[in-house]
Design a protein around this motif. Structure first.
Motif, PDB file in Angstrom:
ATOM      1  N   UNK A   2     -13.213   3.172   3.336  1.00 36.20           N
ATOM      2  CA  UNK A   2     -12.763   3.104   1.949  1.00 36.20           C
ATOM      3  C   UNK A   2     -11.314   3.450   1.761  1.00 36.20           C
ATOM      4  N   UNK A   3     -10.635   3.892   2.819  1.00 33.42           N
ATOM      5  CA  UNK A   3      -9.227   4.249   2.689  1.00 33.42           C
ATOM      6  C   UNK A   3      -8.354   3.023   2.883  1.00 33.42           C
ATOM      7  N   UNK A   4      -7.353   2.808   2.019  1.00 34.74           N
ATOM      8  CA  UNK A   4      -6.474   1.645   2.181  1.00 34.74           C
ATOM      9  C   UNK A   4      -5.487   1.822   3.321  1.00 34.74           C
ATOM     10  N   UNK A   5      -5.326   3.057   3.796  1.00 30.43           N
ATOM     11  CA  UNK A   5      -4.367   3.322   4.855  1.00 30.43           C
ATOM     12  C   UNK A   5      -4.915   2.880   6.201  1.00 30.43           C
ATOM     13  N   UNK A   6      -4.013   2.566   7.093  1.00 32.16           N
ATOM     14  CA  UNK A   6      -4.386   2.267   8.464  1.00 32.16           C
ATOM     15  C   UNK A   6      -3.258   2.781   9.353  1.00 32.16           C
TER      16      UNK A   6
ATOM     17  N   UNK B 254     -11.125  11.276   3.530  1.00 31.78           N
ATOM     18  CA  UNK B 254     -12.578  11.053   3.606  1.00 31.78           C
ATOM     19  C   UNK B 254     -13.197  10.917   2.227  1.00 31.78           C
ATOM     20  N   UNK B 255     -14.261  10.105   2.135  1.00 35.57           N
ATOM     21  CA  UNK B 255     -14.990   9.983   0.881  1.00 35.57           C
ATOM     22  C   UNK B 255     -16.417  10.495   1.086  1.00 35.57           C
ATOM     23  N   UNK B 256     -17.254  10.261   0.101  1.00 42.08           N
ATOM     24  CA  UNK B 256     -18.610  10.817   0.144  1.00 42.08           C
ATOM     25  C   UNK B 256     -19.483  10.181   1.221  1.00 42.08           C
TER      26      UNK B 256
END
Length: 258
Positions: free
Chosen positions: A205-209, A232-234
Motif C-alpha cells: 500500500x505504500x507508494x514509495x519504492x 506499514x499499514x494495518x
C-alpha cells in the motif's frame, strides 16, 4: 595606476586559471564517458549445480573499442585479487581480449573443497574491463584518466538433493519489522537451503519504492536485516521483489510481525 594594472593582471590570471580548471573538468568527464563499460554480461548471477563439471557465462563487447577482460572468483572478500583468491574455482580464460562486436565465453570449473552439502554457498564472480589507452599523438594521450570497470556478481554453489526450490523458498521466510530512526527495517529468517536475493522491499500500500542498498540477500539457514521503504499499514504485509536464478524479478506478498 599601478594598482589598477595589478588588479587587471590578477583578474586575467584568475580567468585563465578558471578556464584551465573548467577544461580539466571537461576533459575528465569526457574521458570518464569513454571509460564506461562496453562489455555486456549475459546474466546477473551464476548458479553452479554440484553435479556439473563446469558452467559457462558469455559476454559481448558492445563498445567501439577493444577491451581487455580479466575474470576471477572471490570467497566474499572484495579485496581478493586473482592471485590471492581463496575460492575453489578455476576460470578459463582468466584474461581475454574482446574486439568490438565480438563475444567471449568464460568457463567456470569447481576445483573441489569441503563445502556444506545442506545449503548453498555464495561466492562472487569478478569481471574487470580495461579500456585501451588513447592513440599516441592525440590530445587525449597527453591528459587522460584510464578507468577500469569492475562488475561483481554472485555465484551460488548448489549441492545435489536440496529440498524444495529457490522460487518456493521466498514464501517460507519469516519477517520481523522494527522502526530504526525515521525509517523501518525488516529482519528475515531463512530456514531453507537457498539464498534469497531481493531487488527491493516495501510495505504493501505504500507508494514509495526504495532499492535495497548494495542488493539484499537473506542467506541460506541464516538471517539478515534489510531496510524497508514506506510506512506499514494495518495489513502487516511486505511486498518483496525476489531475483530468480535467471535474473528475473518475482513479486511476493509476505506477512510480518512487529
Amino acid at each position: 595606476m599601478f594598482n589598477r594594472i595589478s588588479s587587471l593582471i590578477s583578474k586575467r590570471t584568475s580567468m585563465i586559471v578558471l578556464r584551465r580548471t573548467l577544461c580539466a573538468f571537461a576533459l575528465a568527464f569526457a574521458t570518464l564517458g569513454t571509460a564506461q563499460a562496453g562489455i555486456t554480461i549475459n546474466g546477473t548471477r551464476v548458479v553452479y549445480p554440484a553435479d556439473q563439471r563446469e558452467v559457462s557465462l558469455s559476454m559481448v563487447n558492445d563498445g567501439k573499442e577493444t577491451r581487455l577482460v580479466q575474470a576471477w572468483i572471490d570467497s566474499g572478500d572484495a579485496t581478493e585479487r586473482p592471485d590471492t583468491s581463496k575460492a575453489p574455482f578455476l576460470i578459463t580464460p582468466p584474461m581475454a581480449r574482446v574486439d568490438p562486436g565480438k563475444g567471449q565465453t568464460l568457463r567456470i570449473m569447481f576445483t573441489g573443497a569441503d563445502l556444506p552439502q545442506d545449503r548453498e554457498t555464495v561466492f562472487w564472480l569478478n569481471i574487470l574491463e580495461i579500456p585501451p589507452k588513447p592513440k599516441a599523438g592525440s590530445d587525449a594521450a597527453e591528459n587522460y584518466m584510464q578507468l577500469a570497470v569492475r562488475s561483481r556478481m554472485k555465484l551460488f554453489y548448489r549441492p545435489k538433493g536440496l529440498k524444495g526450490s529457490p522460487d518456493a523458498a521466498a514464501d517460507q521466510l519469516s519477517w520481523h519489522v522494527t522502526q530504526e530512526g525515521k525509517g523501518y527495517q525488516a529482519e528475515c529468517t531463512n530456514n531453507t537451503p537457498f539464498n534469497i536475493s531481493f531487488s527491493d522491499l516495501t510495505f504493501k500500500g505504500s507508494p514509495q519504492l526504495q532499492a535495497v542498498s548494495k542488493g539484499g540477500m537473506c542467506p541460506a539457514m541464516g538471517k539478515a536485516t534489510l531496510p524497508v521503504a514506506g510506512e506499514p499499514d494495518a495489513s502487516n504485509k511486505l511486498v518483496i521483489t525476489v531475483i530468480n536464478d535467471y535474473g528475473g524479478f518475482n513479486e511476493h506478498e509476505v506477512s510480518f510481525s512487529r
